[in-house]
Design a protein around this motif. Sequence first.
Motif, mmCIF file in Angstrom:
data_model
loop_
_atom_site.group_PDB
_atom_site.id
_atom_site.type_symbol
_atom_site.label_atom_id
_atom_site.label_comp_id
_atom_site.label_asym_id
_atom_site.label_seq_id
_atom_site.Cartn_x
_atom_site.Cartn_y
_atom_site.Cartn_z
ATOM 1 N N ALA A 1 0.825 -1.204 0.000
ATOM 2 C CA ALA A 1 0.000 0.000 0.000
ATOM 3 C C ALA A 1 0.865 1.262 0.000
ATOM 4 O O ALA A 1 2.069 1.230 0.268
ATOM 5 C CB ALA A 1 -0.906 0.003 1.228
ATOM 6 N N TRP A 2 0.221 2.376 -0.310
ATOM 7 C CA TRP A 2 0.796 3.700 -0.080
ATOM 8 C C TRP A 2 0.220 4.244 1.221
ATOM 9 O O TRP A 2 -0.989 4.102 1.483
ATOM 10 C CB TRP A 2 0.434 4.670 -1.202
ATOM 11 C CG TRP A 2 1.368 4.670 -2.378
ATOM 12 C CD1 TRP A 2 1.248 3.950 -3.520
ATOM 13 C CD2 TRP A 2 2.556 5.474 -2.531
ATOM 14 N NE1 TRP A 2 2.278 4.235 -4.376
ATOM 15 C CE2 TRP A 2 3.103 5.162 -3.800
ATOM 16 C CE3 TRP A 2 3.208 6.414 -1.719
ATOM 17 C CZ2 TRP A 2 4.262 5.762 -4.277
ATOM 18 C CZ3 TRP A 2 4.362 7.007 -2.196
ATOM 19 C CH2 TRP A 2 4.887 6.686 -3.459
ATOM 20 N N MET A 3 1.043 4.884 2.030
ATOM 21 C CA MET A 3 0.591 5.595 3.221
ATOM 22 C C MET A 3 0.916 7.066 3.020
ATOM 23 O O MET A 3 2.060 7.443 2.828
ATOM 24 C CB MET A 3 1.304 5.065 4.467
ATOM 25 C CG MET A 3 0.823 5.662 5.799
ATOM 26 S SD MET A 3 1.223 7.413 6.080
ATOM 27 C CE MET A 3 3.011 7.401 5.890
ATOM 28 N N LEU A 4 -0.109 7.905 3.029
ATOM 29 C CA LEU A 4 0.057 9.351 2.866
ATOM 30 C C LEU A 4 -0.337 10.062 4.146
ATOM 31 O O LEU A 4 -1.468 9.910 4.619
ATOM 32 C CB LEU A 4 -0.819 9.857 1.711
ATOM 33 C CG LEU A 4 -1.008 11.375 1.624
ATOM 34 C CD1 LEU A 4 0.310 12.068 1.281
ATOM 35 C CD2 LEU A 4 -2.096 11.730 0.613
ATOM 36 N N CYS A 5 0.581 10.864 4.700
ATOM 37 C CA CYS A 5 0.257 11.768 5.805
ATOM 38 C C CYS A 5 0.190 13.167 5.224
ATOM 39 O O CYS A 5 1.191 13.669 4.696
ATOM 40 C CB CYS A 5 1.315 11.696 6.908
ATOM 41 S SG CYS A 5 0.934 12.747 8.336
ATOM 42 N N SER A 6 -0.973 13.789 5.309
ATOM 43 C CA SER A 6 -1.181 15.030 4.563
ATOM 44 C C SER A 6 -1.864 16.101 5.403
ATOM 45 O O SER A 6 -2.824 15.837 6.119
ATOM 46 C CB SER A 6 -2.038 14.734 3.324
ATOM 47 O OG SER A 6 -2.021 15.804 2.424
ATOM 48 N N GLY A 7 -1.337 17.312 5.312
ATOM 49 C CA GLY A 7 -1.929 18.455 5.983
ATOM 50 C C GLY A 7 -1.141 18.888 7.202
ATOM 51 O O GLY A 7 -0.131 18.286 7.575
ATOM 52 N N SER A 8 -1.598 19.951 7.826
ATOM 53 C CA SER A 8 -0.941 20.464 9.016
ATOM 54 C C SER A 8 -1.074 19.478 10.166
ATOM 55 O O SER A 8 -1.943 18.601 10.159
ATOM 56 C CB SER A 8 -1.532 21.823 9.422
ATOM 57 O OG SER A 8 -2.912 21.687 9.720
ATOM 58 N N VAL A 9 -0.192 19.630 11.147
ATOM 59 C CA VAL A 9 -0.157 18.726 12.297
ATOM 60 C C VAL A 9 -0.402 19.548 13.560
ATOM 61 O O VAL A 9 0.220 20.596 13.742
ATOM 62 C CB VAL A 9 1.193 18.003 12.380
ATOM 63 C CG1 VAL A 9 1.286 17.159 13.636
ATOM 64 C CG2 VAL A 9 1.397 17.133 11.142
ATOM 65 N N PRO A 10 -1.311 19.124 14.446
ATOM 66 C CA PRO A 10 -1.577 19.879 15.671
ATOM 67 C C PRO A 10 -0.335 20.023 16.550
ATOM 68 O O PRO A 10 0.632 19.246 16.433
ATOM 69 C CB PRO A 10 -2.655 19.041 16.368
ATOM 70 C CG PRO A 10 -3.308 18.263 15.282
ATOM 71 C CD PRO A 10 -2.207 17.962 14.316
ATOM 72 N N VAL A 11 -0.379 20.995 17.434
ATOM 73 C CA VAL A 11 0.707 21.213 18.394
ATOM 74 C C VAL A 11 0.996 19.922 19.158
ATOM 75 O O VAL A 11 0.081 19.232 19.591
ATOM 76 C CB VAL A 11 0.323 22.341 19.376
ATOM 77 C CG1 VAL A 11 1.373 22.473 20.480
ATOM 78 C CG2 VAL A 11 0.165 23.662 18.632
ATOM 79 N N GLY A 12 2.283 19.612 19.288
ATOM 80 C CA GLY A 12 2.683 18.440 20.050
ATOM 81 C C GLY A 12 2.722 17.153 19.261
ATOM 82 O O GLY A 12 3.050 16.098 19.816
#
Length: 326
Positions: A132-143
Amino acid sequence: MIVTVTPAPGLDRTYTAAEFVIGRVNRAATSVVEASGKGVNVSRALAAAGAPSVAVLPLGGPEGRHLAELLAQEAVPFLAVQTDIATRTNTTLAVAGVPTTKMNAPSPELPGQVWIDLLAIVEDLLGQHPGAWMLCSGSVPVGADHLPADLIELARRFGARSAVDSSGGALEAALAAKPDLIAPNHLELADLVGQNANALDPDGRDAGGSSLVDLAAGWARTVSARIDGAVLATLGASGAVYADSSGSWHAIAPPIVPVNTVGAGDALLAGFLSVAGSTEPGHPAALGGALATAVAWGTSACAIPGTAGDVAAGADVGAVVVRRLQ
Protein backbone atom coordinates in the motif's frame (compact mmCIF):
# COMPACT_ATOMS: atom_id res chain seq x y z
CA MET A 1 -4.65 0.62 -1.44
CA ILE A 2 -3.90 4.20 -0.47
CA VAL A 3 -4.18 4.96 3.24
CA THR A 4 -4.46 8.68 3.91
CA VAL A 5 -3.86 10.19 7.35
CA THR A 6 -5.25 13.66 8.09
CA PRO A 7 -3.97 14.83 11.50
CA ALA A 8 -6.04 18.05 11.42
CA PRO A 9 -9.30 17.52 9.50
CA GLY A 10 -11.99 20.16 9.36
CA LEU A 11 -15.33 21.26 8.03
CA ASP A 12 -14.85 23.59 5.09
CA ARG A 13 -17.48 26.23 4.43
CA THR A 14 -17.07 27.78 0.97
CA TYR A 15 -18.78 31.01 -0.04
CA THR A 16 -18.94 32.00 -3.71
CA ALA A 17 -19.62 35.59 -4.71
CA ALA A 18 -19.55 37.85 -7.75
CA GLU A 19 -17.64 40.52 -5.80
CA PHE A 20 -16.18 41.23 -2.38
CA VAL A 21 -15.53 44.64 -0.79
CA ILE A 22 -13.61 44.92 2.49
CA GLY A 23 -15.45 46.84 5.22
CA ARG A 24 -19.02 46.23 4.11
CA VAL A 25 -21.64 43.49 4.29
CA ASN A 26 -21.15 41.14 1.32
CA ARG A 27 -23.70 38.68 -0.01
CA ALA A 28 -22.67 35.17 -1.04
CA ALA A 29 -24.25 33.55 -4.06
CA THR A 30 -23.78 30.07 -2.60
CA SER A 31 -22.66 28.51 0.68
CA VAL A 32 -21.48 24.90 0.85
CA VAL A 33 -20.12 22.82 3.76
CA GLU A 34 -17.75 19.95 2.95
CA ALA A 35 -15.65 17.46 4.86
CA SER A 36 -12.08 18.66 4.49
CA GLY A 37 -8.44 18.21 5.34
CA LYS A 38 -5.74 17.43 2.80
CA GLY A 39 -5.78 13.67 3.28
CA VAL A 40 -9.58 13.67 3.27
CA ASN A 41 -9.53 15.52 -0.06
CA VAL A 42 -7.17 12.93 -1.52
CA SER A 43 -9.29 9.99 -0.34
CA ARG A 44 -12.46 11.66 -1.64
CA ALA A 45 -10.98 12.13 -5.12
CA LEU A 46 -9.73 8.55 -5.15
CA ALA A 47 -13.06 7.15 -3.96
CA ALA A 48 -14.96 9.07 -6.65
CA ALA A 49 -12.62 7.57 -9.26
CA GLY A 50 -13.08 4.06 -7.89
CA ALA A 51 -9.52 3.78 -6.55
CA PRO A 52 -9.18 1.93 -3.21
CA SER A 53 -8.49 4.30 -0.32
CA VAL A 54 -9.22 4.67 3.38
CA ALA A 55 -9.04 7.99 5.23
CA VAL A 56 -7.80 7.83 8.83
CA LEU A 57 -8.42 10.87 11.04
CA PRO A 58 -9.30 12.12 14.53
CA LEU A 59 -12.84 13.49 14.98
CA GLY A 60 -14.55 15.22 17.89
CA GLY A 61 -17.60 17.21 18.94
CA PRO A 62 -20.64 18.10 16.81
CA GLU A 63 -18.31 19.23 14.01
CA GLY A 64 -16.63 15.84 13.98
CA ARG A 65 -19.99 14.05 13.82
CA HIS A 66 -21.04 16.31 10.94
CA LEU A 67 -17.79 15.58 9.11
CA ALA A 68 -18.30 11.83 9.54
CA GLU A 69 -21.85 12.14 8.17
CA LEU A 70 -20.58 13.99 5.11
CA LEU A 71 -17.93 11.34 4.41
CA ALA A 72 -20.55 8.62 4.71
CA GLN A 73 -22.87 10.47 2.33
CA GLU A 74 -20.06 10.70 -0.22
CA ALA A 75 -19.15 7.02 0.21
CA VAL A 76 -15.61 7.86 1.29
CA PRO A 77 -14.24 4.97 3.37
CA PHE A 78 -12.81 6.21 6.67
CA LEU A 79 -11.74 5.12 10.14
CA ALA A 80 -11.84 7.70 12.93
CA VAL A 81 -10.22 8.08 16.33
CA GLN A 82 -12.84 9.70 18.57
CA THR A 83 -11.87 12.57 20.87
CA ASP A 84 -13.75 15.03 23.08
CA ILE A 85 -12.03 17.99 21.39
CA ALA A 86 -14.13 19.56 18.64
CA THR A 87 -12.97 19.31 15.03
CA ARG A 88 -12.15 22.71 13.51
CA THR A 89 -14.10 24.67 10.88
CA ASN A 90 -12.38 26.52 8.00
CA THR A 91 -13.75 29.20 5.66
CA THR A 92 -13.09 29.72 1.95
CA LEU A 93 -14.10 32.76 -0.11
CA ALA A 94 -14.23 32.22 -3.88
CA VAL A 95 -14.85 35.50 -5.71
CA ALA A 96 -15.12 35.57 -9.48
CA GLY A 97 -11.95 36.76 -11.19
CA VAL A 98 -9.71 36.97 -8.11
CA PRO A 99 -7.53 34.43 -6.25
CA THR A 100 -9.32 32.22 -3.74
CA THR A 101 -9.04 33.32 -0.09
CA LYS A 102 -8.97 30.74 2.70
CA MET A 103 -9.03 31.20 6.48
CA ASN A 104 -8.12 28.04 8.39
CA ALA A 105 -8.93 27.69 12.08
CA PRO A 106 -6.04 26.60 14.32
CA SER A 107 -5.60 22.86 14.79
CA PRO A 108 -6.50 21.98 18.39
CA GLU A 109 -3.92 20.09 20.43
CA LEU A 110 -5.03 16.49 20.97
CA PRO A 111 -4.15 13.99 23.72
CA GLY A 112 -1.21 11.68 23.02
CA GLN A 113 -3.51 8.65 23.18
CA VAL A 114 -5.19 9.87 19.98
CA TRP A 115 -1.95 9.42 18.04
CA ILE A 116 -1.29 6.02 19.62
CA ASP A 117 -4.74 4.85 18.54
CA LEU A 118 -4.33 6.38 15.08
CA LEU A 119 -1.01 4.59 14.52
CA ALA A 120 -2.65 1.33 15.56
CA ILE A 121 -5.37 1.80 12.93
CA VAL A 122 -2.79 2.51 10.21
CA GLU A 123 -0.70 -0.47 11.30
CA ASP A 124 -3.71 -2.74 10.94
CA LEU A 125 -4.52 -1.38 7.48
CA LEU A 126 -0.95 -1.77 6.22
CA GLY A 127 -0.92 -5.32 7.53
CA GLN A 128 -4.10 -6.06 5.55
CA HIS A 129 -2.88 -4.44 2.32
CA PRO A 130 0.71 -5.34 1.34
CA GLY A 131 2.33 -2.84 -0.99
CA ALA A 132 0.00 0.00 0.00
CA TRP A 133 0.80 3.70 -0.08
CA MET A 134 0.59 5.59 3.22
CA LEU A 135 0.06 9.35 2.87
CA CYS A 136 0.26 11.77 5.80
CA SER A 137 -1.18 15.03 4.56
CA GLY A 138 -1.93 18.46 5.98
CA SER A 139 -0.94 20.46 9.02
CA VAL A 140 -0.16 18.73 12.30
CA PRO A 141 -1.58 19.88 15.67
CA VAL A 142 0.71 21.21 18.39
CA GLY A 143 2.68 18.44 20.05
CA ALA A 144 2.37 15.98 17.15
CA ASP A 145 5.30 16.94 14.91
CA HIS A 146 6.58 13.39 15.37
CA LEU A 147 3.53 11.85 13.68
CA PRO A 148 4.57 11.95 9.98
CA ALA A 149 7.99 10.46 10.83
CA ASP A 150 6.33 7.76 12.94
CA LEU A 151 4.04 6.91 10.03
CA ILE A 152 6.97 6.74 7.59
CA GLU A 153 8.78 4.30 9.86
CA LEU A 154 5.59 2.26 10.23
CA ALA A 155 5.12 2.10 6.46
CA ARG A 156 8.74 1.04 5.99
CA ARG A 157 8.29 -1.76 8.53
CA PHE A 158 5.37 -3.16 6.53
CA GLY A 159 7.00 -2.74 3.11
CA ALA A 160 4.57 0.05 2.21
CA ARG A 161 5.44 3.22 0.31
CA SER A 162 5.16 6.52 2.19
CA ALA A 163 4.24 10.03 1.09
CA VAL A 164 4.10 13.29 3.05
CA ASP A 165 2.47 16.64 2.29
CA SER A 166 3.02 18.79 5.36
CA SER A 167 5.02 21.78 6.57
CA GLY A 168 7.06 23.22 9.44
CA GLY A 169 8.62 21.04 12.10
CA ALA A 170 6.52 18.04 11.09
CA LEU A 171 7.92 18.16 7.56
CA GLU A 172 11.49 18.55 8.78
CA ALA A 173 11.10 15.48 11.00
CA ALA A 174 9.52 13.61 8.10
CA LEU A 175 12.42 14.46 5.77
CA ALA A 176 14.85 12.98 8.27
CA ALA A 177 12.81 9.76 8.22
CA LYS A 178 13.21 9.65 4.40
CA PRO A 179 9.75 9.16 2.89
CA ASP A 180 9.38 7.72 -0.60
CA LEU A 181 7.64 10.89 -1.80
CA ILE A 182 6.98 14.44 -0.66
CA ALA A 183 4.47 16.76 -2.33
CA PRO A 184 5.14 20.45 -1.57
CA ASN A 185 3.99 23.49 -3.52
CA HIS A 186 6.72 25.60 -5.11
CA LEU A 187 6.86 28.03 -2.18
CA GLU A 188 7.37 25.20 0.32
CA LEU A 189 9.90 23.54 -1.99
CA ALA A 190 11.92 26.75 -2.32
CA ASP A 191 11.96 27.15 1.45
CA LEU A 192 13.41 23.66 1.86
CA VAL A 193 16.51 24.72 -0.09
CA GLY A 194 16.80 28.19 1.43
CA GLN A 195 15.30 30.07 -1.52
CA ASN A 196 12.50 32.63 -1.68
CA ALA A 197 10.09 31.91 -4.51
CA ASN A 198 8.20 35.11 -3.71
CA ALA A 199 11.24 37.05 -4.99
CA LEU A 200 10.63 35.90 -8.57
CA ASP A 201 9.41 38.48 -11.08
CA PRO A 202 5.78 38.53 -12.32
CA ASP A 203 6.73 36.10 -15.12
CA GLY A 204 8.10 33.61 -12.58
CA ARG A 205 11.79 34.19 -13.37
CA ASP A 206 14.75 34.96 -11.15
CA ALA A 207 17.34 37.70 -11.69
CA GLY A 208 19.30 35.42 -14.03
CA GLY A 209 16.28 34.73 -16.22
CA SER A 210 15.68 31.14 -15.14
CA SER A 211 12.03 30.07 -15.28
CA LEU A 212 9.99 28.79 -12.35
CA VAL A 213 9.91 25.34 -13.96
CA ASP A 214 13.71 25.12 -14.24
CA LEU A 215 14.22 26.57 -10.76
CA ALA A 216 11.69 24.23 -9.18
CA ALA A 217 13.16 21.23 -10.96
CA GLY A 218 16.59 22.09 -9.54
CA TRP A 219 15.18 22.53 -6.06
CA ALA A 220 13.31 19.24 -6.39
CA ARG A 221 16.45 17.37 -7.44
CA THR A 222 18.29 18.77 -4.40
CA VAL A 223 15.56 17.66 -1.99
CA SER A 224 15.19 14.31 -3.74
CA ALA A 225 18.87 13.59 -3.12
CA ARG A 226 18.46 14.65 0.51
CA ILE A 227 15.68 12.18 1.24
CA ASP A 228 16.69 9.43 -1.22
CA GLY A 229 13.15 9.65 -2.52
CA ALA A 230 10.94 11.49 -4.98
CA VAL A 231 9.56 15.04 -5.04
CA LEU A 232 6.27 16.00 -6.70
CA ALA A 233 5.94 19.79 -6.60
CA THR A 234 2.91 21.80 -7.71
CA LEU A 235 3.56 25.02 -9.63
CA GLY A 236 0.05 26.43 -9.96
CA ALA A 237 -0.70 27.44 -13.54
CA SER A 238 2.78 26.20 -14.54
CA GLY A 239 1.82 22.57 -13.83
CA ALA A 240 4.06 20.34 -11.74
CA VAL A 241 7.60 19.00 -11.62
CA TYR A 242 8.72 15.59 -10.47
CA ALA A 243 12.24 14.54 -9.52
CA ASP A 244 13.84 11.35 -8.30
CA SER A 245 17.26 9.71 -8.56
CA SER A 246 16.79 9.08 -12.28
CA GLY A 247 16.04 12.67 -13.33
CA SER A 248 13.31 15.30 -13.43
CA TRP A 249 10.16 15.89 -15.47
CA HIS A 250 7.65 18.69 -16.05
CA ALA A 251 3.95 18.32 -16.84
CA ILE A 252 1.49 21.05 -17.82
CA ALA A 253 -2.13 21.21 -18.97
CA PRO A 254 -3.74 23.77 -21.29
CA PRO A 255 -4.61 26.99 -19.41
CA ILE A 256 -8.04 27.48 -17.88
CA VAL A 257 -9.83 30.23 -15.95
CA PRO A 258 -9.91 28.78 -12.41
CA VAL A 259 -13.10 28.82 -10.36
CA ASN A 260 -11.58 27.71 -7.05
CA THR A 261 -7.96 26.63 -6.53
CA VAL A 262 -8.44 25.28 -2.98
CA GLY A 263 -7.79 21.55 -2.97
CA ALA A 264 -6.14 21.52 -6.41
CA GLY A 265 -2.85 20.31 -4.95
CA ASP A 266 -4.67 17.51 -3.13
CA ALA A 267 -6.41 16.50 -6.36
CA LEU A 268 -3.05 16.51 -8.14
CA LEU A 269 -1.52 14.23 -5.52
CA ALA A 270 -4.58 11.94 -5.65
CA GLY A 271 -4.20 11.65 -9.41
CA PHE A 272 -0.55 10.71 -9.05
CA LEU A 273 -1.26 8.08 -6.40
CA SER A 274 -4.21 6.66 -8.37
CA VAL A 275 -1.70 5.46 -10.96
CA ALA A 276 1.39 4.97 -8.82
CA GLY A 277 -0.66 3.05 -6.26
CA SER A 278 -1.79 0.51 -8.85
CA THR A 279 1.68 -0.24 -10.28
CA GLU A 280 4.86 -1.75 -8.99
CA PRO A 281 7.62 0.68 -7.91
CA GLY A 282 9.79 1.57 -10.90
CA HIS A 283 7.11 0.66 -13.47
CA PRO A 284 7.10 3.24 -16.32
CA ALA A 285 3.40 3.95 -15.75
CA ALA A 286 4.24 4.99 -12.21
CA LEU A 287 5.94 8.06 -13.64
CA GLY A 288 4.70 9.26 -17.03
CA GLY A 289 1.10 8.17 -16.58
CA ALA A 290 1.03 9.18 -12.93
CA LEU A 291 2.40 12.64 -13.64
CA ALA A 292 -0.01 13.29 -16.51
CA THR A 293 -2.95 12.07 -14.43
CA ALA A 294 -1.81 14.23 -11.51
CA VAL A 295 -1.82 17.46 -13.48
CA ALA A 296 -5.09 16.57 -15.23
CA TRP A 297 -6.84 15.97 -11.90
CA GLY A 298 -5.35 19.14 -10.40
CA THR A 299 -6.52 21.20 -13.37
CA SER A 300 -9.98 19.66 -13.20
CA ALA A 301 -10.22 20.59 -9.51
CA CYS A 302 -9.70 24.25 -10.37
CA ALA A 303 -12.80 24.22 -12.55
CA ILE A 304 -15.26 23.30 -9.79
CA PRO A 305 -16.44 25.58 -6.93
CA GLY A 306 -15.68 23.29 -3.96
CA THR A 307 -13.42 20.41 -3.04
CA ALA A 308 -15.99 17.60 -3.20
CA GLY A 309 -16.44 17.24 -6.96
CA ASP A 310 -15.37 14.25 -9.07
CA VAL A 311 -12.09 15.62 -10.41
CA ALA A 312 -11.30 12.45 -12.34
CA ALA A 313 -14.51 12.77 -14.37
CA GLY A 314 -13.53 16.24 -15.60
CA ALA A 315 -9.85 15.46 -16.18
CA ASP A 316 -8.33 15.43 -19.66
CA VAL A 317 -5.19 13.35 -19.22
CA GLY A 318 -4.49 13.34 -22.95
CA ALA A 319 -4.16 17.13 -23.01
CA VAL A 320 -1.30 17.14 -20.48
CA VAL A 321 2.20 17.50 -21.92
CA VAL A 322 4.95 15.66 -20.03
CA ARG A 323 8.62 16.25 -20.86
CA ARG A 324 11.91 15.21 -19.36
CA LEU A 325 14.09 18.09 -18.20
CA GLN A 326 17.84 18.42 -18.66
